[in-house]
Write a protein that holds these residues in place. Structure first.
Motif, PDB file in Angstrom:
ATOM      1  N   THR A 241       0.847  -1.180   0.000  1.00  0.00           N
ATOM      2  CA  THR A 241       0.000   0.000   0.000  1.00  0.00           C
ATOM      3  C   THR A 241       0.874   1.217   0.000  1.00  0.00           C
ATOM      4  N   TYR A 266     -10.133   3.644  -0.727  1.00  0.00           N
ATOM      5  CA  TYR A 266      -9.110   2.819  -0.094  1.00  0.00           C
ATOM      6  C   TYR A 266      -9.618   1.453   0.344  1.00  0.00           C
ATOM      7  N   THR A 270      -6.943  -1.202  -1.407  1.00  0.00           N
ATOM      8  CA  THR A 270      -6.275  -2.193  -0.550  1.00  0.00           C
ATOM      9  C   THR A 270      -6.728  -3.623  -0.831  1.00  0.00           C
ATOM     10  N   PRO A 277      -3.222  -3.060   3.255  1.00  0.00           N
ATOM     11  CA  PRO A 277      -3.868  -2.051   4.100  1.00  0.00           C
ATOM     12  C   PRO A 277      -3.099  -1.721   5.366  1.00  0.00           C
ATOM     13  N   LYS A 278      -2.233  -2.625   5.830  1.00  0.00           N
ATOM     14  CA  LYS A 278      -1.477  -2.346   7.049  1.00  0.00           C
ATOM     15  C   LYS A 278      -0.427  -1.258   6.825  1.00  0.00           C
ATOM     16  N   LEU A 280      -1.329   1.418   4.920  1.00  0.00           N
ATOM     17  CA  LEU A 280      -2.134   2.606   4.624  1.00  0.00           C
ATOM     18  C   LEU A 280      -2.150   3.501   5.856  1.00  0.00           C
ATOM     19  N   GLN A 282      -3.510   7.006   7.461  1.00  0.00           N
ATOM     20  CA  GLN A 282      -4.563   8.002   7.283  1.00  0.00           C
ATOM     21  C   GLN A 282      -4.394   9.085   8.345  1.00  0.00           C
ATOM     22  N   THR A 303      -5.716  -0.442   9.381  1.00  0.00           N
ATOM     23  CA  THR A 303      -5.045   0.736   8.831  1.00  0.00           C
ATOM     24  C   THR A 303      -4.485   1.565   9.979  1.00  0.00           C
TER      25      THR A 303
END
Length: 494
Positions: A241, A266, A270, A277-278, A280, A282, A303
């Motif tokens: 990601t 997302y 992902t 996603p780990k 990602l 935010q 996330t």
């Protein structure tokens, strides 16, 4: 006057006289304290830096650094302007001024490409540049206020205000990198999925040539097809990601209004095999506009979420450090998606979902610089909606975010750091992306043997066919036969 009254009056006069004497004494004392002796006057205050010593202030260091930046590209632009725009009138004393405006000056004239960079009409030549700016005029994913289809125009228009030189950073983008404006993606206003395909193709084409794409949005639904385009032309992990997503909104629910709107990118990004996603991150999430359906997905996908409260608690530098640690963990590259509504709504009125309580402009720029200096494989700025803007201040903020990111990479030598991950050809991606969804037939035409050379055209046609079959097989035999049940009539000879 009575005796009592006289006594009161006399006492009041004595009190006033005493007060005046005290005040006069205090003034004398204050004057004596503030007026230094001759020796004190010439004594240096060593707790203050000497503003004229370049070792002490960044301001002087920046001034001296300017002389180290070449003027080669600037002089070439002037010469080209005189050649193409004709020399100026005889009354013009500055002989660098042409008759027709060409290049950077004047800022109020000319055709508005991004920073007045060269317009690349032939997209096949994009590999000749370090960075390509591409507009994505799309607001079909908006769920409230539309208008972001005009975002690329707005950002380009206000970019005429800027020069490529930044005093504080001591860099000149014109001299230290190559930049083009490749124009806009041809989006389809009434069709989200077709627009997504167009966007993915455009971004993949740019990246596959080793050129960094800078995307001008557009609403945030484009966050999925941009990442999909990058992922399609690399065998590496896009940082598994490696997306640093700055926003007030989570944007990770599966659907909104039964479509993949700007609240969903997302979730789908992902799902891509080389986007984890780990990784990602935010930043800025919060307020009263985070849909509850997004929250279970954030938890399930683990996330990394930093709210404005986290930013207040830890500070921008620490948040940047934590974000980079998570985004780069086991990654080959990082992509940055910047939603302009992450900034305090008072500074960016021109957006679809303004939310008070966000980042201040200086905080936003500090964050962007911290992230970008480590290198990026691409970047997008989204949700700029000029119809709701005032005096172009939202478009200006979006512009500043982009040039600060570029400036950070140039000054730290990381501009091309991530671009080596794009090791797949763009043309083959087209077939695989389409075929994996299933076909009921395929034809390859216009192979002309008399004009072929050592069978390379025939070989390419063969590769297209076997890649199509391979894509369907690798995504399950159901895809290979997915479409065949539509043939429900018996064959009747013509």
């Amino acid at each position: 006057m009575s005796l009592a009254a006289s006594a009161v009056t006399h006492g009041a006069r004595r009190s006033l006289s005493l007060s005046r004497k005290l005040a006069a004494g205090n003034e004398t004392l204050a004057f004596a304290t503030m007026t230094p002796s001759s020796h004190q006057h010439h004594q240096k205050r060593h707790h203050h830096p000497d503003p004229f010593n370049p070792k002490n202030t960044k301001g002087w260091k920046a001034a001296l650094a300017e002389a180290e930046i070449p003027l080669t590209k600037f002089n070439e632009e002037i010469a080209k302007g005189l050649e193409l725009g004709l020399p100026g009138a005889s009354s013009i004393q500055d002989k660098t001024i042409s008759t027709f405006s060409r290049g950077e000056l004047p800022h109020y004239a000319g055709i508005n490409t991004f920073l007045k960079a060269p317009y690349l009409e032939d997209s096949k030549q994009v590999g000749n540049y370090d960075v390509a700016v591409v507009g994505v005029p799309f607001d079909g994913g908006c769920t409230y206020r539309a208008g972001t289809r005009f975002g690329p125009q707005g950002i380009r228009r206000i970019s005429a205000l800027y020069t490529p030189y930044n005093y504080e950073k001591g860099i000149d983008l014109r001299e230290q990198m190559t930049l083009c404006d490749i124009g806009d993606v041809f989006t389809i206003p009434a069709n989200i999925e077709k627009s997504f395909d167009q966007i993915s193709n455009a971004v993949a084409h740019i990246a596959s040539h080793g050129t960094m794409p800078i995307i001008l949005g557009g609403d945030h639904s484009i966050g999925f097809p941009t990442v999909r385009g990058l992922a399609s032309v690399t065998s590496k992990n896009i940082g598994k990601t490696g997306i640093i997503h700055v926003d007030r909104h989570a944007d990770i629910q599966e659907k909104d209004l039964d479509e993949r709107m700007h609240t969903t990118p997302y979730f789908h990004a992902t799902n891509l095999p080389n986007v984890n996603p780990k990784n990602l991150v935010q930043i800025g999430i919060g307020g009263w506009q985070v849909p509850r359906p997004a929250v279970p997905n954030m938890i399930a996908r683990e996330t990394n979420i930093y709210t404005m409260d986290d930013i207040e608690l830890y500070g921008i530098d620490k948040i940047s450090e934590m974000a980079l640690d998570r985004a780069w963990d086991g990654c080959d590259a990082v992509y940055m998606s910047y939603d302009i509504d992450s900034i305090e709504a008072a500074f960016v009125p021109g957006t679809g979902w303004p939310e008070p309580g966000g980042l201040l402009p200086r905080e936003a720029l500090k964050l962007v610089g911290n992230v970008a200096k480590e290198g990026l494989c691409g970047m997008e700025v989204v949700e700029v909606s000029p119809p709701y803007d005032h005096a172009d201040i939202t478009s200006l903020m979006a512009l500043r975010i982009i040039v600060d990111a570029l400036g950070a990479m140039v000054s730290h030598g990381t501009l091309k750091k991530c671009m080596g991950i794009f090791d797949k050809e763009f043309a083959l991606k087209l077939v695989g992306t389409v075929s994996k969804e299933g076909l009921y037939g395929l034809e390859v035409v216009e192979v002309r043997l008399p004009y072929d050379h050592v069978d390379i055209t025939s070989l390419m046609a063969l590769r297209i066919i076997v890649d199509a079959l391979g894509a369907m097989v690798s995504h399950g035999t159901r895809m290979l036969k997915k479409c065949m049940s539509i043939f429900d009539k018996e064959f009747v000879p013509l």
